[in-house]
Enzyme design. Structure first.
Site, PDB file in Angstrom:
ATOM      1  N   ILE A  38      45.980 -14.997 -41.643  1.00  0.00           N
ATOM      2  CA  ILE A  38      45.873 -13.431 -42.132  1.00  0.00           C
ATOM      3  C   ILE A  38      44.536 -12.855 -41.584  1.00  0.00           C
ATOM      4  O   ILE A  38      44.762 -11.750 -41.134  1.00  0.00           O
ATOM      5  CB  ILE A  38      45.904 -13.615 -43.781  1.00  0.00           C
ATOM      6  CG1 ILE A  38      47.262 -14.263 -44.305  1.00  0.00           C
ATOM      7  CG2 ILE A  38      45.783 -11.963 -44.224  1.00  0.00           C
ATOM      8  CD1 ILE A  38      47.513 -14.150 -45.640  1.00  0.00           C
ATOM      9  N   THR A  44      45.870 -14.707 -54.059  1.00  0.00           N
ATOM     10  CA  THR A  44      47.352 -15.240 -54.083  1.00  0.00           C
ATOM     11  C   THR A  44      47.861 -15.094 -55.076  1.00  0.00           C
ATOM     12  O   THR A  44      47.175 -15.349 -56.513  1.00  0.00           O
ATOM     13  CB  THR A  44      47.237 -16.698 -53.592  1.00  0.00           C
ATOM     14  OG1 THR A  44      48.554 -17.261 -53.749  1.00  0.00           O
ATOM     15  CG2 THR A  44      46.224 -17.892 -54.264  1.00  0.00           C
ATOM     16  N   TYR A  48      45.264 -26.329 -54.951  1.00  0.00           N
ATOM     17  CA  TYR A  48      44.955 -25.155 -54.260  1.00  0.00           C
ATOM     18  C   TYR A  48      44.574 -23.859 -55.370  1.00  0.00           C
ATOM     19  O   TYR A  48      43.738 -23.000 -55.232  1.00  0.00           O
ATOM     20  CB  TYR A  48      45.960 -25.026 -53.235  1.00  0.00           C
ATOM     21  CG  TYR A  48      45.880 -23.483 -52.879  1.00  0.00           C
ATOM     22  CD1 TYR A  48      44.907 -22.941 -52.097  1.00  0.00           C
ATOM     23  CD2 TYR A  48      47.264 -22.657 -53.001  1.00  0.00           C
ATOM     24  CE1 TYR A  48      44.875 -21.574 -51.304  1.00  0.00           C
ATOM     25  CE2 TYR A  48      47.034 -21.422 -52.442  1.00  0.00           C
ATOM     26  CZ  TYR A  48      45.994 -20.832 -51.876  1.00  0.00           C
ATOM     27  OH  TYR A  48      46.193 -19.439 -51.395  1.00  0.00           O
ATOM     28  N   SER A  96      41.676 -23.701 -57.583  1.00  0.00           N
ATOM     29  CA  SER A  96      40.355 -23.270 -56.725  1.00  0.00           C
ATOM     30  C   SER A  96      40.493 -21.928 -56.487  1.00  0.00           C
ATOM     31  O   SER A  96      39.325 -21.117 -56.605  1.00  0.00           O
ATOM     32  CB  SER A  96      40.263 -24.185 -55.625  1.00  0.00           C
ATOM     33  OG  SER A  96      41.361 -23.734 -54.664  1.00  0.00           O
ATOM     34  N   LYS A  97      41.592 -21.289 -56.314  1.00  0.00           N
ATOM     35  CA  LYS A  97      41.953 -19.860 -56.180  1.00  0.00           C
ATOM     36  C   LYS A  97      41.544 -19.180 -57.210  1.00  0.00           C
ATOM     37  O   LYS A  97      40.841 -17.939 -57.295  1.00  0.00           O
ATOM     38  CB  LYS A  97      43.068 -19.239 -55.321  1.00  0.00           C
ATOM     39  CG  LYS A  97      43.277 -19.823 -54.188  1.00  0.00           C
ATOM     40  CD  LYS A  97      42.116 -19.116 -52.746  1.00  0.00           C
ATOM     41  CE  LYS A  97      42.323 -17.638 -52.745  1.00  0.00           C
ATOM     42  NZ  LYS A  97      41.489 -16.998 -51.601  1.00  0.00           N
TER      43      LYS A  97
END
Ligand code: NAD
Ligand code: TYD
Length: 354
Positions: free
Chosen positions: A11, A132, A158, A161-162
């Site tokens: 991205i 996200t 994941y 952690s985001k």
């Protein structure tokens, strides 16, 4: 200028290319060049004086401090992250290190830099954190789509952690007054997507005559957004987003995985028919599911539309056709990213699923 982190990834590199195509404002691009970072993505702006690339880690405070002092950006956009759920299941440490500790260090350096600007520059400055929809957790088939006020209920290393990084960004606004913006976007697809993720993996495996591995029953639902639309949303939020706000970004395109794979096969059947006349669909192979696999993500993107007038330009049909065509036209890129490290990952992730 603006500082973009992770601008050699999927991205981030699309964002840098679009930014330089749309404006003359220079970009300082800080990227560690992990397996997911690829300078080949930026080949078309290599000789462009408006693009300054620095290889480095968002967790390196000394480097950050010196880059900020030297280049004096008016905004920092944080794309840098470890981004693949399956890798986070096999090895969560890197995700905590970059997504949590790295974001913390970046926030600290940016705060120190921002605090000593004059009042006008402090007021104009923005820290935009790219996150996200996975932080919101998983929906059932009948639940309403995620809005910005949903609780964060991350389920994978994941997404945990985001979510942690999203919380840090929020705290730096409330505690220190740093003018932050957060975007929570759904699954992206498009050019320059590393072939560990669903859509590019299916395209490259199909063309190589390999199985197309569908996790579980293939009925997990994701909301898909063409990457250029994500880039335009980020530009718009940077330009006009209200400080401290979260903006959900999505394509209004919920689809089960098996439908995505069938669409990719149908496009390849049309654009690059198999030599034996068969359909790529015959390569579909159901494999063992991902542990803790989130069933459904869906984004309610009405806030960004209502407040900032943003809507995606591509439909799924137009975006996926462009994407498949891009991979057909860029076989050399695919060959280059399928290095030894990529082959090891494919072995780690798929050998045990058979
Ligand atoms: P990617 O894995 O393709 O790229 C990540 C980039 O960050 C790579 O260039 C890598 O080298 C760099 N990087 C990793 N660790 C770093 C570090 N410590 N310091 C500096 N650079 C580092 O990821 P992507 O798909 O382009 O995602 C970009 C951002 O968007 C991520 O924050 C991700 O969570 C978020 N996001 C992705 C999606 C998606 O569908 N891909 C959807 C919503 C949000
Ligand atoms: P992915 O592209 O890894 O994105 P995310 O997990 O962040 O949504 O996967 C998208 C969906 O496709 C997800 O439900 C997992 C599934 N999937 C497969 O079925 N097979 C695969 O080989 C991969 C990589 C993903």
């Amino acid at each position: 200028m603006i500082l973009v982190t992770g601008g050699a990834g999927f991205i981030g590199s699309n964002f840098v290319l679009d930014w330089l195509a749309q404006t003359d404002e220079p970009v300082l691009n800080l990227d560690k060049l992990t397996y997911a970072g690829n300078l080949e993505n930026l080949a078309s702006v290599q000789g462009d004086a408006r693009h300054v690339f620095v290889q480095g880690d968002i967790g390196d405070s000394a480097l950050l401090d010196s880059l900020l002092a030297q280049h004096q950006p008016r905004a920092v956009l944080n794309f840098a992250a470890e981004s693949h759920v399956d890798r986070s299941i096999h090895g969560p440490e890197d995700f905590i290190q970059t997504n949590v500790v790295g974001t913390l260090r970046l926030l600290q350096s940016v705060r120190a830099y921002w605090q000593v600007r004059d009042e006008a520059r402090r007021a104009q400055f923005r820290f935009l954190h790219v996150s996200t929809d996975e932080v919101y957790g998983s929906l059932s088939a009948t639940d309403a789509a995620f809005t910005e006020s949903n609780k964060l209920e991350p389920n994978s290393p994941y997404s945990a952690s985001k979510a942690a990084s999203d919380h840090l960004v929020r705290a730096w606004l409330h505690t220190y007054g740093l003018p932050v913006l957060t975007t929570n976007c759904s699954n992206n697809y498009g050019p320059l997507h590393f072939p560990e993720k669903l859509i590019p993996l299916m395209i490259v495996n199909a063309l190589a005559g390999k199985p197309l591995p569908i996790y579980g029953d293939g009925l997990q639902v994701r909301d898909w957004l063409y990457v250029k639309d994500h880039c335009s949303a980020i530009r718009r939020v940077l330009q006009a987003g209200r400080v401290g706000e979260i903006y959900n970004v999505g394509g209004w395109n919920e689809k089960p995985n098996i439908e995505i794979v069938n669409t990719v096969c149908a496009l390849l059947d049309e654009l690059r028919p198999r030599a034996d006349g068969g359909s790529y669909r015959s390569q579909i192979s159901y494999v063992q599911d991902r542990p803790g696999h989130d069933r459904r993500y869906a984004i309610d993107a009405s806030k960004i539309e209502r407040e900032l007038g943003w809507r995606p330009a591509e439909t799924f049909e137009s975006g996926i056709r462009k994407t498949v065509q891009w991979y057909l036209d860029n076989q050399a890129w695919v060959t280059h990213v399928q290095s030894g490290a990529y082959r090891e990952w494919v072995q780690t992730n798929y050998a045990q699923r058979q």
